[in-house]
Design an enzyme around this catalytic site. Structure first.
Site, PDB file in Angstrom:
ATOM      1  N   GLU A 155       0.930  -1.214   0.003  1.00  0.00           N
ATOM      2  CA  GLU A 155      -0.090  -0.066  -0.066  1.00  0.00           C
ATOM      3  C   GLU A 155       0.964   1.349  -0.113  1.00  0.00           C
ATOM      4  O   GLU A 155       0.642   2.149   0.922  1.00  0.00           O
ATOM      5  CB  GLU A 155      -0.906   0.110   1.102  1.00  0.00           C
ATOM      6  CG  GLU A 155      -2.046  -1.095   1.143  1.00  0.00           C
ATOM      7  CD  GLU A 155      -3.030  -0.933   2.102  1.00  0.00           C
ATOM      8  OE1 GLU A 155      -2.976  -0.527   3.114  1.00  0.00           O
ATOM      9  OE2 GLU A 155      -4.346  -1.616   1.752  1.00  0.00           O
ATOM     10  N   GLU A 177      -5.602  -8.596  -1.145  1.00  0.00           N
ATOM     11  CA  GLU A 177      -6.174  -8.329   0.151  1.00  0.00           C
ATOM     12  C   GLU A 177      -7.802  -7.930   0.028  1.00  0.00           C
ATOM     13  O   GLU A 177      -8.024  -7.079  -1.141  1.00  0.00           O
ATOM     14  CB  GLU A 177      -5.640  -7.089   0.943  1.00  0.00           C
ATOM     15  CG  GLU A 177      -4.258  -7.306   1.701  1.00  0.00           C
ATOM     16  CD  GLU A 177      -3.831  -6.259   2.629  1.00  0.00           C
ATOM     17  OE1 GLU A 177      -4.708  -5.515   3.135  1.00  0.00           O
ATOM     18  OE2 GLU A 177      -2.733  -5.881   2.732  1.00  0.00           O
TER      19      GLU A 177
HETATM   20  C1  BGP Z   1      -4.535  -3.033   4.711  1.00  0.00           C
HETATM   21  C2  BGP Z   1      -3.264  -3.322   5.129  1.00  0.00           C
HETATM   22  C3  BGP Z   1      -3.276  -4.639   5.966  1.00  0.00           C
HETATM   23  C4  BGP Z   1      -4.536  -4.879   7.001  1.00  0.00           C
HETATM   24  C5  BGP Z   1      -5.903  -4.264   6.194  1.00  0.00           C
HETATM   25  C6  BGP Z   1      -6.997  -4.281   7.096  1.00  0.00           C
HETATM   26  O1  BGP Z   1      -4.475  -1.643   4.804  1.00  0.00           O
HETATM   27  O2  BGP Z   1      -2.116  -3.560   4.258  1.00  0.00           O
HETATM   28  O3  BGP Z   1      -2.121  -4.590   6.994  1.00  0.00           O
HETATM   29  O4  BGP Z   1      -4.228  -4.655   8.027  1.00  0.00           O
HETATM   30  O5  BGP Z   1      -5.592  -3.102   5.681  1.00  0.00           O
HETATM   31  O6  BGP Z   1      -6.790  -3.133   8.091  1.00  0.00           O
HETATM   32  P1  BGP Z   1      -7.299  -3.222   9.298  1.00  0.00           P
HETATM   33  O7  BGP Z   1      -6.488  -4.215  10.022  1.00  0.00           O
HETATM   34  O8  BGP Z   1      -6.977  -2.031   9.919  1.00  0.00           O
HETATM   35  O9  BGP Z   1      -8.762  -3.742   9.615  1.00  0.00           O
END
Ligand code: BGP
Length: 489
Positions: free
Chosen positions: A198, A387
């Site tokens: 990201e 993701e």
């Molecule tokens: C993205 C990241 C992850 C992950 C995901 C979910 O931004 O790459 O590391 O954590 O989001 O977000 P969160 O953990 O805040 O629910």
């Protein structure tokens, strides 16, 4: 009939700092996540320090450390990433469960400070190097293809404190050494790599008081430029070490729409895509800064340190595939917004056509198709959704079962969208759901915001047996993979 290609890479994703734990074992150095406390949906995570006189203090993300202070782990705070879900010690058990679901790939990251505890050493920490070798061998034993993120939000703390982190050009060389070590040590074991997780978050989500905004933009664009160069150099080295390597960018893909049909909103939305989503993809996929970059820099009086050599690197180190995270969409408007919703490093007006999770993230599978088709049309590179998932509360029934039908519904609709996009010509090669096993949330530090097909018995204070169990979604995803996306019932 579904349209997924027969060698489609179904799997799941995590990041080292969110699952491994073992934060100070086998020579690992600390990263920023190790001085970051737990938070909740309404309270921020704090970064803790001791000031020059030894007094404890806290910061929120993006705030600078006071003069003479240093980051520190303090008593009376809980640091959830220290334990993660203990994957460092339990990876064999976890990979067996992934294999049982039929995973073709597992996306994970390598903790930079496990290989280079401070970040500026000449030689890597042997124990760290050997740990990941065993991890990759274990995945291969199960015929699971590793997909490895080199940097997932975890620059070694020493580099943050002593070099100013990514504000410093020297970070390029430190990162390149780290990446080169990964490509060399794991040649033949790993073929799929992502350089920066990201990467667009730094410029996409800037919060600064009005009078400090230009300064914040200047810093953010400069940091990202250094990361672009680091990424481009890594891509060239990765290809030289093993021409088989497929190396991708990784973009936080929050699709946005204009909130009204006011042409000003439509234009604003386009400009928002440029700033938050396309800027990074354009540089990493096309090899040079896009025409609109100058406009973005001028808006905030940004003047970048870019050398001729940097430009040559950007042009020579374009990625082989476009990968992104997709959870939700947002609205963009020039009008006054009464009801703001936020999630995943972004804010926007509430969309009345969509439903929202308990953490305020919009449920928008159509947005995934929209994003896929737009991005493929722009770059014509193989694409992976690396993701996608739903952070939600889970209830463990008395018999230990977990009925997460809402999660199954979320995935079903997103998989249908991917299927449509493939039908419409998108070269989608893989899909790794986020947090295939429960993880520590990056945003809030919670465990109760659960994403997994696999439940981990641990709470937000680290209590629990850490035992793993299968949710209903586990059996469902197994069926999806076995039928190559055909059986979504
Ligand atoms: C993205 C990241 C992850 C992950 C995901 C979910 O931004 O790459 O590391 O954590 O989001 O977000 P969160 O953990 O805040 O629910």
């Amino acid at each position: 009939m579904s349209h997924f290609p027969k060698d489609f890479l179904w799997g799941g994703a995590t990041a080292a700092n969110q699952v491994e734990g073992a934060w100070n074992e086998d020579g690992r150095g600390p990263a920023m996540t190790d001085v970051t406390t737990g938070g909740t949906v309404n309270t921020p995570r704090y970064i803790t320090y001791l000031d020059k006189d030894g007094n404890p203090g806290t910061l929120t993300r993006g705030q600078a450390l006071p003069e003479g202070a240093h980051y520190a782990v303090l008593d009376n705070y809980y640091y959830p990433n220290h334990l993660g879900v203990d994957e460092y010690h339990r990876y064999k058990e976890d990979f067996a469960l992934f294999a049982e679901m039929g995973f073709k790939t597992y996306r994970m990251s390598i903790s930079w400070s496990r290989l280079f505890p401070r970040g500026d050493e000449n030689e890597p920490n042997k124990a760290g190097v050997e740990h990941y070798r065993k991890v990759f061998q274990e995945l291969r034993k199960h015929n699971i293809e590793p997909l490895v993120t080199i940097w997932h939000f975890d620059t070694p703390l020493y580099l943050e404190e002593h070099y100013g982190g990514w504000n410093n050009r020297k970070l390029i060389d430190f990162y390149v050494k780290f990446a080169t070590t990964c490509f060399t040590e794991y040649k033949g074991l790993v073929r799929y790599w992502l350089t920066f997780n990201e990467i667009n978050n730094t410029i996409g989500f800037i919060r600064a008081p009005k009078d400090k905004e230009d300064e914040a933009y200047q810093a953010a664009y400069q940091q990202v430029h250094y990361q672009f160069v680091a990424s481009a150099k890594a891509v060239q080295i990765g290809h030289a070490i093993d021409p088989q390597n497929m190396i991708g960018c990784m973009i936080c893909g929050v699709a946005t729409y204009p909130a009204t049909c006011d042409p000003k909103d439509v234009l604003e939305n386009r400009h928002s895509w440029e700033r938050k989503l396309l800027y990074c993809g354009d540089v990493q996929c096309l090899g040079s800064y896009p025409t609109y970059a100058q406009r973005l820099w001028d808006e905030h009086n940004v003047h970048l340190d870019i050398t001729e050599d940097d430009l040559i690197d950007l042009a020579s180190g374009t990625v082989d595939m476009y990968t992104f995270s997709y959870y939700m969409s947002n609205l963009v408007t020039t009008h006054e917004v009464k009801d703001m919703v936020g999630g995943n490093f972004s804010h926007g007006a509430r969309n009345e056509y969509l439903q929202y999770s308990d953490w305020g993230w919009a449920f928008d599978p159509v947005g995934l198709q929209y994003y896929l088709e737009l991005i493929y049309d722009r770059y014509e590179l193989p694409v992976m959704v690396v993701e996608n998932g739903l952070g939600a509360y889970d209830t463990v029934e008395e018999d230990g079962s977990i009925h997460d039908q809402f999660r199954i519904d979320y995935y079903r609709e997103h998989i249908k969208s991917m299927d449509e996009a493939i039908k419409n010509g998108v070269d989608l090669i893989g899909y790794t759901t986020w947090g295939c096993i429960d993880v520590v949330s990056a945003g809030t530090g919670e465990i109760r915001k659960r994403y997994g097909f696999i439940y981990v018995d641990v709470d937000d204070e680290g209590n629990g047996t850490l035992d793993r169990s299968r949710k209903d979604s586990f059996y469902w995803y197994k069926k999806v993979i076995a039928s190559n996306g055909e059986d979504l019932a």
